[in-house]
Design a protein around this motif. Structure first.
Motif, PDB file in Angstrom:
ATOM      1  N   GLN A 175       8.974  -8.536   6.130  1.00 33.71           N
ATOM      2  CA  GLN A 175       7.663  -7.903   6.308  1.00 33.71           C
ATOM      3  C   GLN A 175       7.075  -7.480   4.967  1.00 33.71           C
ATOM      4  O   GLN A 175       5.898  -7.661   4.704  1.00 33.71           O
ATOM      5  N   TYR A 184       3.063 -15.111   5.479  1.00 35.55           N
ATOM      6  CA  TYR A 184       3.854 -14.696   6.642  1.00 35.55           C
ATOM      7  C   TYR A 184       4.614 -15.850   7.282  1.00 35.55           C
ATOM      8  O   TYR A 184       5.685 -15.683   7.820  1.00 35.55           O
ATOM      9  N   LEU A 185       4.033 -17.049   7.221  1.00 32.28           N
ATOM     10  CA  LEU A 185       4.615 -18.174   7.947  1.00 32.28           C
ATOM     11  C   LEU A 185       6.046 -18.445   7.479  1.00 32.28           C
ATOM     12  O   LEU A 185       6.972 -18.513   8.283  1.00 32.28           O
ATOM     13  N   PHE A 188       8.737 -15.327   8.169  1.00 30.79           N
ATOM     14  CA  PHE A 188       9.198 -15.089   9.542  1.00 30.79           C
ATOM     15  C   PHE A 188       9.872 -16.324  10.135  1.00 30.79           C
ATOM     16  O   PHE A 188      10.785 -16.197  10.948  1.00 30.79           O
TER      17      PHE A 188
END
Lengths: 215, 249
Positions: A175, A184-185, A188
């Motif tokens: 995060q 973000y891809l 996560f």
């Protein structure tokens, strides 16, 4: 600034961070498991205590803890005990939460020990402590090992909740990196992959243990 | 204490709305999970290796990765690929549905496999089609076995809804934190929150017990209303909670 959807340099960048977080994730799982395994057994034995003064409060505690969200429990202890480190709180709350589940597992195991075993121990005038330790538990625990394994895997997958009280485990790292770099891809997807790689083989092992014990 | 109760009274409207959000996410997530559980659970019993393989892969994927990560993936990573889910609540409902649907698929599969073999043979002997056999003979019996583990999953789903507060939805946990900020009463606010979740969990358990009684009565195995108020039983195998790799049964 790289504008492609999937950026391999991000992957290279973030994997060391995720693995650093993964070490914390594993440590929290191990500490939580030790607490859950021991406390779960104590709770299960307490529910067979000779007096209701012990049985009833223990039952209420187990029902309450396993019916309320881990996330809220974490917040509660975190704000009430600010002097403790987030990791200690996180691993303990995780351990106590799962202890209530494991106590039910042990209880099923203990109930599965034939009544004759208790009676034989009484006939030999064994003290209660020795009956538990030498007769009941060795039979009860063996049968519930796979179930305990399942709950440990479940606990492992719940460790991301510890991120909400700032424990620097893997998802916390993901995060933080994600919001700092606005990527973000990759983070996560990698976090999900690491979870899968770690939990799937473990679940196969538990399955083999189940087969070997003849479940 | 006095100020806490006053504040609690003042924000009763907000808290009521927040409880509805939590219940809405739980119920919608559960419905999606139920549908997926039946689809995946039945496909996982298919005669065709490819179909079975696909169903198993989906099930193991969603059981093997953490719900927390799945939700954050849908909320933060999916928009990067060009799919923006219109609301955070919907995002959570989809994550709950996929995750608990995968766990539920194992419940469906296990319960169908647990129906005695003679029931299958009886249906074949009566010249029923595969569909009739499933609908009239197998599922009504398997359904009874599914309800207790479904109940456990439902409560776990309810207990996962505080994740909503992490993705900007004003759910019960969010309002609990607002209450804490407004009153400064940390212990009371969180205790209140835990008690409300406990009551919600008990209400859901009562409803599932009622459902089980109805299902049993329909097969003439009714135990009456005796079992209605009992607490939820734990899953002593841990299978519904933990590991993947296909249950036996």
């Amino acid at each position: 600034m790289n504008t492609s959807i999937w950026d391999w340099t991000v992957v290279e960048d973030v994997i060391p961070l995720l693995l650093k977080g993964f070490a914390v994730t594993l440590l929290a799982t191990v500490v939580g498991s030790v607490i859950a395994i021991l406390l779960g057994l104590l709770l299960a034995m307490a529910r067979r205590a000779p007096t209701r003064l012990v049985r009833v409060p223990v039952r209420a505690f187990v029902e309450f803890v396993r019916s309320t969200p881990l996330l809220v429990q974490l917040f509660t202890v975190y704000v009430l005990l600010p002097s403790l480190s987030p990791f200690v709180i996180g691993a303990s709350v995780l351990g106590i939460h799962y202890a209530t589940y494991m106590s039910e597992v042990y209880r099923a195991g203990i109930d599965g020990v034939p009544k004759g075993q208790w009676e034989a121990a009484t006939a030999l005038s064994m003290p209660r402590g020795r009956t538990w330790q030498a007769v009941i538990l060795p039979q009860a625990v063996r049968n519930v090992l796979p179930a305990l394994g399942n709950y440990i895997i479940s606990m492992f997958k719940d460790t991301p909740f510890l991120a909400v009280i700032t424990v620097h485990e893997m998802v916390f790292q993901a995060q933080e990196y994600g919001s700092d770099h606005f990527r973000y891809l990759e983070v996560f997807t990698l976090a999900a992959a690491i979870f899968l790689i770690a939990s799937y083989p473990t679940s196969l092992l538990v399955r083999r243990l189940e087969k070997r014990l003849g479940h | 204490m006095g100020t806490f109760l006053t504040q609690l009274g003042d924000s009763a409207g907000n808290i009521g709305a927040a409880i509805l959000v939590t219940v809405e996410a739980t119920v919608l997530g559960a419905i999606l999970a139920l549908v997926l559980a039946f689809i995946l659970g039945l496909l996982a019993r298919s005669r065709f290796l490819v179909v079975r393989g696909i169903a198993r892969t989906i099930i193991e994927f969603f059981r093997g990765t953490s719900l927390y990560v799945q939700l954050f993936w849908l909320y933060f990573a999916l928009p990067v690929l060009g799919f923006q889910i219109s609301s955070a609540l919907l995002c959570a409902v989809i994550a709950f549905g996929l995750n608990f649907g995968a766990y539920g698929a194992e419940v469906v599969r296990g319960a169908i496999n647990a129906v005695p073999k003679a029931q299958w043979e009886g249906a074949v002997a009566l010249n029923m089609t595969g569909f009739q056999r499933m609908r009239l003979v197998i599922l009504p019996q398997a359904w009874i076995g599914m309800i207790p583990p479904f109940n456990n999953l439902l409560i776990q789903l309810l207990k996962s809804t505080p994740l909503l507060s992490l993705i900007t939805v004003a759910d019960l946990t969010f309002e609990g934190q607002q209450l804490r900020a407004a009153t400064g009463q940390t212990a009371l606010s969180y205790l209140f929150l835990l008690v409300v979740y406990f009551i919600l969990a008990y209400i859901f358990t009562l409803l599932m017990n009622a459902l089980e009684s109805v299902a049993k009565a329909r097969l003439g195995r009714g135990g009456g209303l005796r079992g209605l108020f009992r607490l939820r039983e734990a899953d002593p195998t841990g299978r519904s909670a933990g590991a993947g790799a296909g249950g036996g049964a």
